[in-house]
Design an enzyme around this catalytic site. Structure first.
Site, PDB file in Angstrom:
ATOM      1  CE  LYS A  98      -3.677   1.870   3.078  1.00 15.54           C
ATOM      2  NZ  LYS A  98      -4.652   1.246   4.118  1.00 15.54           N
ATOM      3  CD  GLU A 157       9.224  -5.983   7.431  1.00 15.73           C
ATOM      4  OE1 GLU A 157       9.035  -4.964   6.556  1.00 15.73           O
ATOM      5  OE2 GLU A 157       9.255  -6.355   8.688  1.00 15.73           O
ATOM      6  N   GLY A 185      -5.017  -2.676   5.486  1.00 12.31           N
ATOM      7  CA  GLY A 185      -4.355  -3.771   5.005  1.00 12.31           C
ATOM      8  C   GLY A 185      -4.674  -5.071   5.203  1.00 12.31           C
ATOM      9  NE  ARG A 186      -6.669  -4.777  11.582  1.00 10.34           N
ATOM     10  CZ  ARG A 186      -5.967  -3.680  11.636  1.00 10.34           C
ATOM     11  NH1 ARG A 186      -4.732  -3.527  10.838  1.00 10.34           N
ATOM     12  NH2 ARG A 186      -6.149  -2.937  12.226  1.00 10.34           N
ATOM     13  CD  GLU A 224      -1.685  -5.164  12.021  1.00  9.22           C
ATOM     14  OE1 GLU A 224      -0.416  -5.474  12.358  1.00  9.22           O
ATOM     15  OE2 GLU A 224      -2.138  -5.521  11.019  1.00  9.22           O
ATOM     16  CG  HIS A 241      -3.137 -37.226  16.026  1.00  9.09           C
ATOM     17  ND1 HIS A 241      -3.040 -38.840  16.433  1.00  9.09           N
ATOM     18  CD2 HIS A 241      -4.175 -37.247  15.142  1.00  9.09           C
ATOM     19  CE1 HIS A 241      -4.244 -39.507  15.652  1.00  9.09           C
ATOM     20  NE2 HIS A 241      -4.960 -38.509  14.956  1.00  9.09           N
ATOM     21  CE  LYS A 278       5.735  -0.956  10.470  1.00  9.24           C
ATOM     22  NZ  LYS A 278       4.784  -0.319   9.510  1.00  9.24           N
TER      23      LYS A 278
HETATM   24  C1  G6Q Z   1      -2.510  -4.398   8.020  1.00  7.73           C
HETATM   25  C2  G6Q Z   1      -1.384  -3.643   8.388  1.00  7.73           C
HETATM   26  C3  G6Q Z   1      -0.181  -4.231   8.089  1.00  7.73           C
HETATM   27  C4  G6Q Z   1       0.340  -3.971   6.555  1.00  7.73           C
HETATM   28  C5  G6Q Z   1       1.810  -4.078   6.131  1.00  7.73           C
HETATM   29  C6  G6Q Z   1       2.040  -4.026   4.921  1.00  7.73           C
HETATM   30  O1  G6Q Z   1      -3.679  -4.050   8.516  1.00  7.73           O
HETATM   31  O2  G6Q Z   1      -1.438  -2.289   8.023  1.00  7.73           O
HETATM   32  O3  G6Q Z   1       0.104  -5.694   8.213  1.00  7.73           O
HETATM   33  O4  G6Q Z   1      -0.580  -4.630   5.573  1.00  7.73           O
HETATM   34  O5  G6Q Z   1       2.492  -3.621   7.193  1.00  7.73           O
HETATM   35  O6  G6Q Z   1       1.988  -2.674   4.549  1.00  7.73           O
HETATM   36  P1  G6Q Z   1       2.232  -2.114   3.096  1.00  7.73           P
HETATM   37  O7  G6Q Z   1       1.244  -2.945   2.236  1.00  7.73           O
HETATM   38  O8  G6Q Z   1       2.203  -0.682   3.076  1.00  7.73           O
HETATM   39  O9  G6Q Z   1       3.363  -2.635   2.606  1.00  7.73           O
END
Ligand code: G6Q
Length: 542
Positions: free
Chosen positions: A205, A211, A267-268, A353, A384, A504
């Site tokens: 996003k 990462e 994001g989630r 989250e 198991h 972070k």
């Molecule tokens: C989800 C969070 C988080 C996000 C990641 C990746 O709700 O906001 O998990 O999706 O940190 O972020 P980017 O899409 O900006 O790389």
């Protein structure tokens, strides 16, 4: 007034003592039809919630709680595009991602639905080109592997859904998901690939996530090396899903190959946006559309069903009942499907989250337990391993069992053997086996306590006709709205995630300390300083 001071909350506190003394065995004995009446059917999902430690009165009080907390009001505000993500000043509109063309959902007086459908059409066109072989790599080879590079919300959803629906995919194109910045992951997921046949989707996003950008640059080098450094190749092997056009262009991706999403998609909550591009390439646009219809079905239900018959609200309330009134801390999610192996990690992010917060929407400390620790893995493997603790341990662990009537691959009697376990486990958990029953089997007295099952361990059973894009959409929307319900009752903002920021930032500060050629001045606590020094020594082979 904080919800904990409301008459609805107080009534539940007074009521809990009564329920705590009841056993599921008694509840079923006193109402022989309990298993037929305490159930709900929505679309293809059948929820049996009879094996919960609740009475009709509990459910009535929980519904009162939802009303007192204004769950319906907040829900309507979400669907209306109001900025209910109060700390980020954003609307929360994942429901717009599956709104039918022609509907109207406005943010700042602009209807976002046409935008959603424009991007869906672009995704469709691109996915079809890749699937048909019309879109090739730089050297003209067909794309055989799509690698999604993303993390968190830009990874867990598409990865989970790809695994869930892999049997609907075009098997001549494989999808892989690189998320962790651990270089071993990138290496393991690419060492056997031909760069000329590989398409990377950089899903971010912000297009700034450490990462993802580290992996994206490694991928870029990996491709360019194979293409003899020909930079023109980048545009054939990389596309992006992002909101950050400038950064995407700077990376060398033609903004025409950037699939947009918007700041009102968390994001989630994003895998049915362009973040699901890899999934759409895998299963095809029509199947993707079926999945969106599944989401929509549950959205409509959540929006219109009365609280008492509202499946996500009910699941949310049951979680609150166990967490805030009966002292449970976790929820075991136990899918009986090989294909749902990544459902739990996905739900972990969704629930934890979203609702792992300790201040309310006004910034005051919450006065109750929030958040559910979600864990588990597919049955029967878990049986198991960790089910022992659920059956005979000292902790109260509510469970969600999720199973399917039809299997994608009916091999011999596998499905019936498999599903027999899906029915047996909730039964054993609820009813257990008394000491008298164990003794009557001739078990030596000293072994009786060990072989006794106390029972009274609650669960939901979600039985679904089959796993498909349509039913997966229904299931995921169910948990999205369950999470929403809980956040609304706790009066927390389920849509920010400030708790991920501090670590972070500290990592960014530490990177140069690890890289430094000479021993850096470390200003951390004595533990972190010592660990960093030792790491540097080990790296240097000293
Ligand atoms: C989800 C969070 C988080 C996000 C990641 C990746 O709700 O906001 O998990 O999706 O940190 O972020 P980017 O899409 O900006 O790389």
């Amino acid at each position: 007034m904080p919800i904990t001071e409301s008459p609805a909350w107080r009534a539940l506190q007074a009521h809990v003592e009564h329920v705590a003394s009841l056993h599921l065995r008694d509840l079923f004995a006193s109402d022989p039809r309990r298993g037929e009446t305490m159930c709900l059917e929505v679309g293809d999902l059948y929820l049996d919630y009879s094996k919960n430690r609740v009475t009709a009165e509990t459910l009535r009080l929980l519904a009162d709680l939802a009303r007192a907390a204004g769950v319906e009001k907040l829900r309507d505000a979400m669907f209306a595009g109001e900025k209910i993500n109060v700390t980020e000043h954003r609307a929360v509109l994942h429901v717009a991602l599956r709104a039918p063309a022609g509907s109207v959902i406005e943010v700042d007086e602009v209807n976002v639905v046409p935008e959603v459908h424009r991007v869906l059409a672009e995704m469709r066109a691109f996915a079809e080109r890749v699937r048909s072989g019309e879109w090739t790599g730089h050297t003209g080879k067909r794309i055989r592997t799509v690698v999604n590079i993303g993390i968190g919300g830009s990874d867990l959803g598409p990865h989970m859904a790809y695994d869930a629906l892999v049997d609907f995919s075009d098997r001549s194109i494989e999808c892989r998901f690189v998320s962790n910045v651990d270089g071993n992951e990138f290496w393991e997921l690419t060492y056997d690939l031909d760069p000329e046949e590989t398409l990377f989707i950089i899903s971010s996003k912000t297009f700034t996530t450490l990462e993802t950008m580290t992996n994206a640059h490694t991928a870029r080098r990996w491709v360019l090396e194979a293409l003899g450094g020909d930079e023109r190749g980048v545009g054939r092997h990389f596309v992006a899903v992002s909101t950050n056009t400038e950064a995407v262009a700077a990376f060398g991706i033609d903004p025409a190959n950037m699939f947009e999403f918007w700041d009102w998609v968390g994001g989630r909550y994003s895998y049915d946006s362009a973040i699901g591009l890899s999934l759409m390439i895998a299963i095809g646009p029509d199947r993707f559309e079926e999945m969106l219809r599944g989401f929509r079905l549950m959205d409509d239900h959540f929006r219109h069903a009365p609280i008492e018959q509202n499946m996500p609200i009910l699941l949310g309330l049951l979680g609150i009942w166990y967490g805030d009134f009966l002292g449970a801390e976790t929820l075991a999610v136990l899918p009986y499907s090989h294909y749902l192996g990544r459902l739990t990690p996905y739900l972990q992010q969704l629930a934890m989250e979203s609702n792992g917060k300790s201040v309310d929407r006004e910034g005051r400390p919450v006065g109750m337990q929030t958040g559910e620790i979600v864990w588990g893995q597919p049955g029967t493997n878990g049986q198991h391993a960790f089910y022992q603790l659920i059956h005979q341990g000292t902790k109260l662990i509510p469970c969600d069992f999720i199973g399917f009537a039809r299997s994608r691959h009916e091999l011999g009697n596998h499905q019936d053997v498999f599903m027999a376990n899906f029915f047996a486990q909730p039964e054993a958990l609820a009813f257990g086996k008394t000491a008298e029953e164990v003794a009557a089997e001739g078990v030596p007295p000293e072994e009786v306590p060990h072989r006794t099952f106390p029972g009274n361990r609650p669960s939901n059973s979600i039985l679904i006709s089959e796993l498909s894009p349509f039913t997966l959409g229904q299931l995921i929307a169910l948990y999205e709205h369950k999470t929403f319900t809980q956040g609304a009752i706790w009066n927390i903002n389920s849509f920010d995630q400030w708790g991920v920021e501090l670590g972070k930032k500290l990592a960014q500060d530490i990177i140069p300390e690890l890289d430094a050629a000479t021993e850096p001045d470390l200003g951390h606590d004595s533990s972190t300083n010592a660990l960093i020094r030792r790491y540097r020594r080990l790296r240097a082979g000293r």
